[in-house]
Design a protein around this motif. Structure first.
Motif, PDB file in Angstrom:
ATOM      1  N   ILE A  10       0.257   7.413   6.461  1.00 45.66           N
ATOM      2  CA  ILE A  10       1.123   6.492   7.465  1.00 45.66           C
ATOM      3  C   ILE A  10       1.402   7.103   8.898  1.00 45.66           C
ATOM      4  CG2 ILE A  10       3.401   7.475   6.677  1.00 45.66           C
ATOM      5  CD1 ILE A  10       4.139   4.431   6.005  1.00 45.66           C
ATOM      6  N   ASP A  60       0.263  -6.777   5.133  1.00 44.86           N
ATOM      7  CA  ASP A  60       0.520  -5.508   4.402  1.00 44.86           C
ATOM      8  C   ASP A  60       1.815  -4.930   4.610  1.00 44.86           C
ATOM      9  OD1 ASP A  60      -2.356  -5.949   3.482  1.00 44.86           O
ATOM     10  OD2 ASP A  60      -2.992  -5.027   5.705  1.00 44.86           O
ATOM     11  N   VAL A 120       3.071  -1.081   4.219  1.00 46.05           N
ATOM     12  CA  VAL A 120       2.452   0.242   3.867  1.00 46.05           C
ATOM     13  C   VAL A 120       3.794   1.284   3.729  1.00 46.05           C
ATOM     14  CG1 VAL A 120       1.100   2.198   4.716  1.00 46.05           C
ATOM     15  CG2 VAL A 120       0.659  -0.124   5.242  1.00 46.05           C
ATOM     16  N   SER A 144       5.139  -2.742   8.509  1.00 48.08           N
ATOM     17  CA  SER A 144       4.400  -3.826   8.145  1.00 48.08           C
ATOM     18  C   SER A 144       3.479  -4.297   9.161  1.00 48.08           C
ATOM     19  CB  SER A 144       5.832  -4.914   8.177  1.00 48.08           C
ATOM     20  OG  SER A 144       6.686  -4.445   7.082  1.00 48.08           O
ATOM     21  N   ILE A 194       0.866  -1.105   0.018  1.00 46.85           N
ATOM     22  CA  ILE A 194       0.060  -0.062  -0.081  1.00 46.85           C
ATOM     23  C   ILE A 194       0.702   1.370   0.040  1.00 46.85           C
ATOM     24  CG2 ILE A 194      -1.743   1.359   1.367  1.00 46.85           C
ATOM     25  CD1 ILE A 194      -2.428  -1.421   2.538  1.00 46.85           C
ATOM     26  N   CYS A 200       1.008   5.411   0.034  1.00 43.70           N
ATOM     27  CA  CYS A 200       0.196   6.277   0.946  1.00 43.70           C
ATOM     28  C   CYS A 200       0.630   7.719   1.163  1.00 43.70           C
ATOM     29  CB  CYS A 200      -0.527   5.752   2.159  1.00 43.70           C
ATOM     30  SG  CYS A 200       0.781   5.689   3.349  1.00 43.70           S
ATOM     31  N   SER A 255       5.067   5.202   2.506  1.00 48.33           N
ATOM     32  CA  SER A 255       5.057   6.589   2.149  1.00 48.33           C
ATOM     33  C   SER A 255       6.053   6.908   1.120  1.00 48.33           C
ATOM     34  CB  SER A 255       5.242   7.418   3.464  1.00 48.33           C
ATOM     35  OG  SER A 255       5.107   8.768   2.974  1.00 48.33           O
TER      36      SER A 255
END
Length: 150
Positions: A48, A85, A87, A66, A41, A43, A89
């Motif tokens: 975040i 997941d 994530v 994570s 993901i 973002c 930035s």
């Protein structure tokens, strides 16, 4: 065969998503995760930061988080490991690039590897480059970048 889902949250979908999906699949292959399913993901810093505040009690944006799921669906051949997941930035990634004097694709790949290694159960106490996880991260990055250059 592993599955890598990629999506953008709170940002426009970046044009490098197909490349990074393929790279993540290569990382999974390199660590022997042949039956994993994970999501990447990408973002905003705001997104975040909210996650970092909620899950780590740190009210600041970070580069990568994570969230391991660690659940297996099915048994034997054909089973799937729901890894979790990662994530990231891209804004924080760009700041890292300036701080560490590396280009964006290299740092983005580093963050993908870092997140996947966390999902695999690895961890590090600090950011000392001699930590086993961080050494493994750099080994994988070097190997895969060299392999892609051929």
């Amino acid at each position: 065969m592993s599955v890598v889902e990629v999506r953008a949250m709170d940002i426009e979908e970046p044009d490098w998503i197909p490349d990074i999906r393929g790279f993540a699949a290569e990382v999974l292959e390199e660590i022997g995760a042949a039956d994993w399913e994970l999501s990447l993901i990408f973002c905003s810093d705001t997104f975040i930061r909210d996650l970092n505040k909620e899950y780590r009690n740190l009210d600041e944006p970070t580069d990568v988080l994570s969230f391991p799921m660690g659940e297996r669906l099915g048994t034997g051949r054909g089973s799937t490991y729901l890894a979790g997941d990662v994530v990231i930035s891209p804004q924080a990634c760009k700041r890292n690039c300036a701080d560490f004097h590396v280009d964006f694709p290299e740092e983005l790949r580093r963050l993908v590897i870092h997140g996947i290694l966390h999902l695999s159960g690895m961890d590090h106490e600090d950011n000392d480059p001699e930590r086993p996880m961080l050494k493994r991260q750099e080994e994988i990055l070097t190997l895969l970048v060299e392999r892609r250059a051929k």
